[in-house]
Write a protein that holds these residues in place. Structure first.
Motif, PDB file in Angstrom:
ATOM      1  N   ALA A 152       0.817  -1.052   0.152  1.00 15.33           N
ATOM      2  CA  ALA A 152       0.298   0.096  -0.101  1.00 15.33           C
ATOM      3  C   ALA A 152       0.825   1.369  -0.145  1.00 15.33           C
ATOM      4  O   ALA A 152       0.976   2.124  -0.768  1.00 15.33           O
ATOM      5  N   THR A 153       2.321   1.469   0.593  1.00 20.85           N
ATOM      6  CA  THR A 153       2.723   2.485   0.872  1.00 20.85           C
ATOM      7  C   THR A 153       3.677   2.807  -0.100  1.00 20.85           C
ATOM      8  O   THR A 153       3.291   3.808  -1.080  1.00 20.85           O
ATOM      9  N   ALA A 154       4.432   1.154  -1.352  1.00 21.85           N
ATOM     10  CA  ALA A 154       4.791   1.553  -2.263  1.00 21.85           C
ATOM     11  C   ALA A 154       3.888   2.084  -3.491  1.00 21.85           C
ATOM     12  O   ALA A 154       4.306   3.140  -4.340  1.00 21.85           O
ATOM     13  N   ILE A 155       2.748   1.412  -3.287  1.00 26.09           N
ATOM     14  CA  ILE A 155       1.489   2.371  -4.147  1.00 26.09           C
ATOM     15  C   ILE A 155       0.764   3.509  -4.472  1.00 26.09           C
ATOM     16  O   ILE A 155       0.903   4.217  -4.953  1.00 26.09           O
ATOM     17  N   THR A 156       0.950   3.626  -3.290  1.00 28.90           N
ATOM     18  CA  THR A 156       0.434   5.543  -2.792  1.00 28.90           C
ATOM     19  C   THR A 156       1.697   6.514  -2.762  1.00 28.90           C
ATOM     20  O   THR A 156       1.476   6.710  -3.838  1.00 28.90           O
ATOM     21  N   VAL A 157       2.968   5.675  -2.696  1.00 25.59           N
ATOM     22  CA  VAL A 157       4.006   7.092  -2.671  1.00 25.59           C
ATOM     23  C   VAL A 157       4.230   6.726  -4.585  1.00 25.59           C
ATOM     24  O   VAL A 157       4.060   8.285  -5.404  1.00 25.59           O
ATOM     25  N   VAL A 158       3.974   6.624  -5.155  1.00 26.18           N
ATOM     26  CA  VAL A 158       4.350   5.757  -6.694  1.00 26.18           C
ATOM     27  C   VAL A 158       3.636   6.832  -7.463  1.00 26.18           C
ATOM     28  O   VAL A 158       3.446   7.574  -8.412  1.00 26.18           O
ATOM     29  N   ILE A 159       1.758   7.025  -6.883  1.00 23.09           N
ATOM     30  CA  ILE A 159       0.538   7.407  -7.598  1.00 23.09           C
ATOM     31  C   ILE A 159       0.563   8.810  -7.436  1.00 23.09           C
ATOM     32  O   ILE A 159       0.094  10.011  -7.962  1.00 23.09           O
ATOM     33  N   VAL A 160       1.548   8.836  -6.019  1.00 25.47           N
ATOM     34  CA  VAL A 160       0.691  10.377  -5.707  1.00 25.47           C
ATOM     35  C   VAL A 160       2.153  10.700  -5.713  1.00 25.47           C
ATOM     36  O   VAL A 160       2.186  12.286  -6.575  1.00 25.47           O
ATOM     37  N   ALA A 161       3.207  10.220  -6.508  1.00 25.04           N
ATOM     38  CA  ALA A 161       4.229  10.889  -7.184  1.00 25.04           C
ATOM     39  C   ALA A 161       4.538  11.024  -8.456  1.00 25.04           C
ATOM     40  O   ALA A 161       5.057  12.807  -8.755  1.00 25.04           O
ATOM     41  N   THR A 162       3.034  10.234  -8.938  1.00 28.46           N
ATOM     42  CA  THR A 162       3.016  10.573 -10.422  1.00 28.46           C
ATOM     43  C   THR A 162       1.969  11.678 -11.133  1.00 28.46           C
ATOM     44  O   THR A 162       1.556  12.337 -11.612  1.00 28.46           O
ATOM     45  N   VAL A 163       0.957  10.742 -10.388  1.00 25.32           N
ATOM     46  CA  VAL A 163       0.075  11.927 -10.813  1.00 25.32           C
ATOM     47  C   VAL A 163      -0.618  12.849 -10.127  1.00 25.32           C
ATOM     48  O   VAL A 163      -0.593  14.225 -10.722  1.00 25.32           O
ATOM     49  N   VAL A 164      -0.132  13.592  -8.941  1.00 30.68           N
ATOM     50  CA  VAL A 164      -0.728  14.449  -8.387  1.00 30.68           C
ATOM     51  C   VAL A 164       0.123  15.514  -8.745  1.00 30.68           C
ATOM     52  O   VAL A 164      -0.428  16.728  -9.735  1.00 30.68           O
ATOM     53  N   PRO A 165       1.686  15.467  -9.596  1.00 31.09           N
ATOM     54  CA  PRO A 165       2.213  16.848  -9.794  1.00 31.09           C
ATOM     55  C   PRO A 165       1.335  17.005 -11.774  1.00 31.09           C
ATOM     56  O   PRO A 165       1.357  17.918 -11.676  1.00 31.09           O
ATOM     57  N   TYR A 166       1.059  15.842 -11.972  1.00 29.23           N
ATOM     58  CA  TYR A 166       0.645  15.871 -13.799  1.00 29.23           C
ATOM     59  C   TYR A 166      -0.732  16.246 -13.750  1.00 29.23           C
ATOM     60  O   TYR A 166      -0.821  17.650 -14.192  1.00 29.23           O
ATOM     61  N   LEU A 167      -1.298  16.517 -12.845  1.00 30.50           N
ATOM     62  CA  LEU A 167      -2.376  16.443 -12.326  1.00 30.50           C
ATOM     63  C   LEU A 167      -2.144  18.703 -12.208  1.00 30.50           C
ATOM     64  O   LEU A 167      -2.754  19.213 -12.687  1.00 30.50           O
ATOM     65  N   LEU A 168      -1.413  18.852 -11.347  1.00 32.40           N
ATOM     66  CA  LEU A 168      -1.662  20.245 -10.900  1.00 32.40           C
ATOM     67  C   LEU A 168      -1.027  21.299 -11.876  1.00 32.40           C
ATOM     68  O   LEU A 168      -1.160  22.224 -12.245  1.00 32.40           O
ATOM     69  N   ALA A 169      -0.281  20.219 -12.832  1.00 33.12           N
ATOM     70  CA  ALA A 169       0.880  21.216 -13.839  1.00 33.12           C
ATOM     71  C   ALA A 169      -0.336  21.351 -15.178  1.00 33.12           C
ATOM     72  O   ALA A 169      -0.286  22.053 -16.058  1.00 33.12           O
TER      73      ALA A 169
END
Lengths: 266, 498, 243
Positions: free
Chosen positions: B405-422
């Protein structure tokens, strides 16, 4: 077993002799019939052994008693009621199914404390039980680092936490050292002597021979024998007082997973 | 055990868990389906189908719109003209107009292959702020000297070769560029042209704003030599206004005067490739077709992380390492398995998505920004690379963190959130661009299909589909993260007691 | 029920990962909000609140993972058998987990959101400060949404019996709608997708549709609907299934 004399015989008065009753229970998992009309009762004051080859349905029947599996037909009752209807079930039945089922980061003491809270009993009971199973020095260590024997002891503490009238133990001798096996036998005998109903499953008949007074033999989901140990031995004949022989005779046609002859001869 | 054996073992481990196989198939399906499904909720813009984009010779979306004062050149010949004045009419606010000229306003001489919009051409021109240029094929731009008015321009056709020259005094000529236009018509339309794109203001927060603008150029005497057909000069707006041109209110394209003395031409539009952003309106893009990748990536990330973390859960890792005592080889084999699966699922999904997307867009009358075949292939393969890299990142982080769960959260947050914000309007452009440079979200750059051109002023910002990094550079950033995570995982697997 | 709550409370706080998750959630929520407030200029009170709450975009992922772990980890290590043996009333069991988890996340997010908002107010000079009651409402809406997201994850993990799968699914539910909505050109659909997505209750600079209407209690209601649906599905499968 002087240390738990305090609760000795306290539950024998005015309640029926059978704490656990299993009536005509059948359970299928897909195409596999795990239990096929299993009926038996577990009595107070006795250690009842449940034996059978791998896949005979020993764990399944324990899970049915504990309400973890819903039987397809039949029912299992604890003090005359289905387990799922009990409000503080651990005060009636303590159980140990899978000793390794622990959160690796939680301490032994916390594990027992949350169980105590769930039954509305005093949390100090947790420390008393840890003392009793010999884990007091490891009480604050993470369970993740426990050996199988330590996990068995912790599981036993959890089973006895709420001072239950009946105790169900699935393969409690697994992972214990010789000293632990002796300790376990004495503990089981002591629990029965206090008037509790004790049901112990094992695939090793030898372990049960010395502690059980009553034996239930399961094979491919059916009860093959349900009798006092003395009776089974008598049936075998006076000259060979060996339960193992009884066991093999009973289960010879009821073995689900059997190694090939070539392997056995090798 | 050799690496190949280990690979086979890991593949056997993977494909024996039905849920994982289903998840990988699911990833391919959502990658393929979500974008086109999204598209099918969309209706053609009200008022009939949207503007059909003109395709240039390379298959690219182009603007081919300008005011054209033309005759026909039936063989070899030249046309020489002096530009004496270049000014503009630009809307700067409600009811406010300035005479400022756009930087890429163009006035000059053009030869076209035919009168079909999007057909090949060659032109020599003076621009508003970028001096003399020789341009052809919509995307090729050759800079000449940085001149202003007055200056002389000359275009020479010799068979199917067109050469552009310029001069500051009309006597000393300098070649700017030359190009062969295969199949140049026997009587090629040729003449003077003026065009000007609208203004684009990129504010920090708001949607980019465009304002109409036109250019006005005065040509001195126009001299013709060679096989010109005997006919008078005729003028008309060529190719409509395109996506980036608009006349200010009250201004129309036209020409006045006489070619022997002075000819004043007013025009708007552009001769250039179409770039993305607001000009596309309701248009569909290839990256829109593969928009389902996001959902597919989440499924792949979950499976890849579980592929390693379930080994830790019940001590299976001990069995694995007993069978192959080299942890890095185990990790390498697992990485290869998830990378291959991710690549296959991503590439297949994207290929289907692109096909289905085009089909649905056509059926719904939605225009699709045309892209070249290499771009299309890059988007399809790039989706596979992106999927593989994300899966590897999740696997390696799973090995480092030992918690799915931690790995999944880190990967998704690190890729999707910057993309979404950008890509959401709101963040300052500089911040958005840095997010897409330094975070794993940079990898999404590989799917950008809209090209950028120095000769087109536009809002090249992330919300419009423009990444600060080139496609493969972005993928390299993501792969860099994978390498770092893999190295950390190898190091920890070797050092840690199981 | 009190006993079950007490047990779940003890259980939750006796593993360090709960502490770490909550600390991480608070840090990323405050940090994300502070970074956005520093980077982006706000000129209205609503804009300021939105920027201050942007850290929620990160914090919600941590909270979702925490919620999924609340029951998913029990399935992973087999503890669920002990838990269900101790509390055979499975509906009460899930309810107790929901209350303990929801309360914890609510409290943690109130801290994080208040801190973010105060920091943004201190940092920004040209935007008017939000009215006190608006500020309190913003904090409460954000905290309620975060708690409900944790419950959504709890319900999902109960259905799928896996922390990792549930985390992936919930993160997909949270982040995919705004991503996919950006691809939809039809504004009506765009608004629909954004409005009925579980992230709609979270007040951020993105994700509330083209209209950018402020997050209202009704959008918290949308998240609540998702959470209730997930918990309902979880409760149903927990009751129906063998453990």
């Amino acid at each position: 077993m002087s240390q738990h004399r305090q609760s000795a015989t306290h539950k024998q008065s005015s309640s029926p002799a059978n704490v656990i009753e299993v009536c005509e229970v059948s359970k299928r998992f897909g195409t596999v019939t795990a239990l096929d009309g299993v009926s038996f009762a577990v009595r107070r004051g006795l250690v009842t052994g449940m034996v059978g080859p791998n896949g005979a349905g020993k764990s399944t029947v324990l899970r049915v008693i504990l309400g973890l599996h819903r039987p397809d037909t039949g029912r299992a009752l604890v003090d005359g009621r289905p387990y799922r209807d009990l409000s503080r079930p651990l005060t009636r039945v303590g159980s140990l199914l899978d000793a390794s089922a622990l959160h690796p980061a939680r301490s032994a003491r916390s594990h027992l404390r949350w169980l105590a809270h769930s039954q509305g009993i005093r949390a100090t009971q947790a420390d008393r039980l840890l003392e009793r199973v010999g884990l007091a020095s490891a009480a604050r260590r993470r369970c993740g680092g426990f050996s199988l024997g330590m996990r068995q002891r912790l599981g036993l503490a959890a089973a006895l936490l709420a001072d239950p009238a009946a105790v169900l133990l699935d393969e409690p001798f697994n992972g214990l050292d010789p000293e632990g096996i002796v300790w376990m036998r004495e503990l089981l005998a002591g629990l029965a002597a206090e008037g509790r109903a004790v049901l112990v499953s094992s695939h090793l008949i030898g372990e049960l021979q010395q502690v059980a007074q009553h034996l239930i033999v399961l094979g491919t989901g059916r009860v093959l024998a349900d009798a006092p140990v003395a009776e089974l031995l008598t049936a075998q004949g006076p000259e060979r007082a060996d339960l193992e022989g009884v066991y093999f005779r009973l289960t010879q046609n009821a073995v689900r997973y059997q190694s090939s002859n070539a392997w056995r001869q090798a | 055990m050799s690496f190949l054996h280990q690979l086979r073992a890991e593949w056997a481990k993977f494909h024996s868990v039905r849920a994982w196989i289903l998840a990988v198939l699911g990833a391919a399906v959502v990658t393929a389906a979500l974008g086109p499904l999204n598209l099918s909720t969309q209706h053609a813009p009200s008022g009939g189908p949207g503007p059909t984009l003109v395709r240039g010779p390379d298959g690219q979306a182009v603007n081919d719109s300008f005011y054209f004062v033309r005759r026909h050149l039936a063989g070899d010949g030249t046309i020489t003209a002096r530009i004496t004045e270049l000014s503009g009419i630009t809307v700067t606010g409600p009811d406010r107009v300035s005479h400022e000229v756009q930087g890429w306003a163009k006035a000059g001489i053009i030869v076209k292959q035919s009168l079909t919009p999007g057909s090949p051409y060659a032109a020599i021109m003076l621009t508003g702020a970028h001096g003399v240029r020789f341009q052809d094929g919509y995307t090729h731009d050759t800079a000449g000297p940085a001149r202003t008015v007055p200056c002389w321009l000359r275009l020479t056709r010799s068979a199917d070769t067109v050469t552009g020259e310029e001069s500051s005094d009309g006597t000393h000529w300098q070649r700017v560029g030359s190009v062969r236009i295969p199949g140049l018509a026997a009587d090629a339309p040729a003449g003077l042209f003026v065009t000007s794109p609208s203004t684009v203001h990129v504010a920090a927060i708001d949607v980019p704003q465009t304002n109409p603008a036109a250019a006005v150029a005065t040509f001195g005497p126009v001299a013709l030599t060679g096989a010109w057909t005997p006919e008078p000069w005729s003028g008309a707006q060529f190719g409509g206004l395109g996506t980036s041109g608009d006349y200010p209110p009250g201004v129309d394209g036209g020409f006045t005067g006489n070619a022997d003395a002075a000819l004043t031409v007013t025009g708007a539009g552009d001769i250039a490739p179409v770039v993305g952003g607001s000009v596309l309106g309701n248009g569909a893009t290839v990256e829109g077709f593969v928009g389902g990748t996001f959902a597919g990536l989440i499924a792949l990330v979950v499976v890849a992380a579980l592929f390693i973390t379930t080994e830790y859960r019940r001590g299976l890792i001990r069995t694995t390492l007993a069978a192959c005592p080299r942890p890095v080889r185990v990790l390498g084999a697992k990485t290869t398995v998830v990378a291959c699966l991710g690549f296959t699922a991503g590439t297949l999904g994207a290929t289907v998505a692109v096909l289905a997307g085009h089909h649905i867009a056509d059926a719904h009358g939605i225009y699709t920004v045309p892209v070249t075949t290499p771009t299309l292939l890059r988007v399809e393969i790039g989706t596979g690379v992106l999927s593989a890299a994300m899966a590897v990142l999740a696997l390696a982080l799973g090995a480092v963190l030992r918690s799915g769960a931690t790995a999944i959260t880190v990967v998704i947050v690190a890729t999707v959130v910057p993309y979404l914000l950008a890509v959401s309007p709101g963040l300052p452009t500089v911040a958005a661009q840095w997010l897409l440079r330094v975070t794993p979200a940079a990898g999404f750059a590989i799917r950008q299909s809209l090209p950028r051109f120095a000769q087109v002023d536009s809002s090249y910002i992330p919300p419009d589909g423009y990444f600060p990094l080139a496609p493969w550079a972005g993928a390299a950033v993501l792969c860099g993260y994978c390498v770092v995570a893999f190295t950390a995982a190898s190091f920890l697997l070797r050092r840690r007691e199981v | 029920m009190r006993a079950v709550l007490h047990a779940e409370w003890t259980k939750q706080w006796s593993v360090p990962s709960t502490w770490w998750s909550l600390i991480a959630a608070i840090i990323v929520t405050i940090g994300g909000g502070a970074a956005m407030s520093a980077l982006v200029h706000a000129d209205t009170a609503d804009g300021l609140a939105r920027l201050a709450m942007s850290g929620v975009l990160l914090g919600q992922a941590v909270v979702a993972a925490l919620g999924a772990a609340a029951i998913g980890d029990e399935y992973a290590n087999g503890l669920i058998v002990t838990t269900v043996a101790a509390v055979p009333q499975r509906g009460s069991l899930l309810a107790a987990k929901a209350v303990v988890l929801g309360g914890t996340v609510l409290a943690a997010t109130i801290i994080a959101a208040s801190a973010s908002l105060s920091w943004a107010v201190l940092l920004t000079i040209d935007a008017p400060d939000p009215q006190p009651d608006t500020a309190i409402q913003t904090v409460l809406k954000t905290a309620a949404s975060m708690a409900l997201i944790a419950l959504l994850a709890l319900g999902t993990a109960t259905v799928f019996r896996s922390t990792a799968t549930a985390t992936g699914l919930v993160l997909g539910l949270l982040y995919l709608p705004p991503l996919l909505a950006a691809l939809i050109a039809d504004p009506a659909w765009q608004v629909r997708v954004q409005r009925y997505a579980p992230m709609s209750g979270v007040l951020t600079p993105i994700g509330n549709g083209t209209g950018r209407e402020p997050a209202s209690w009704s959008s918290v209601g949308v998240v609540a609907t998702w959470a209730v649906a997930a918990l309902g599905a979880g409760c149903h499968s927990l009751k129906r299934r063998d453990v």
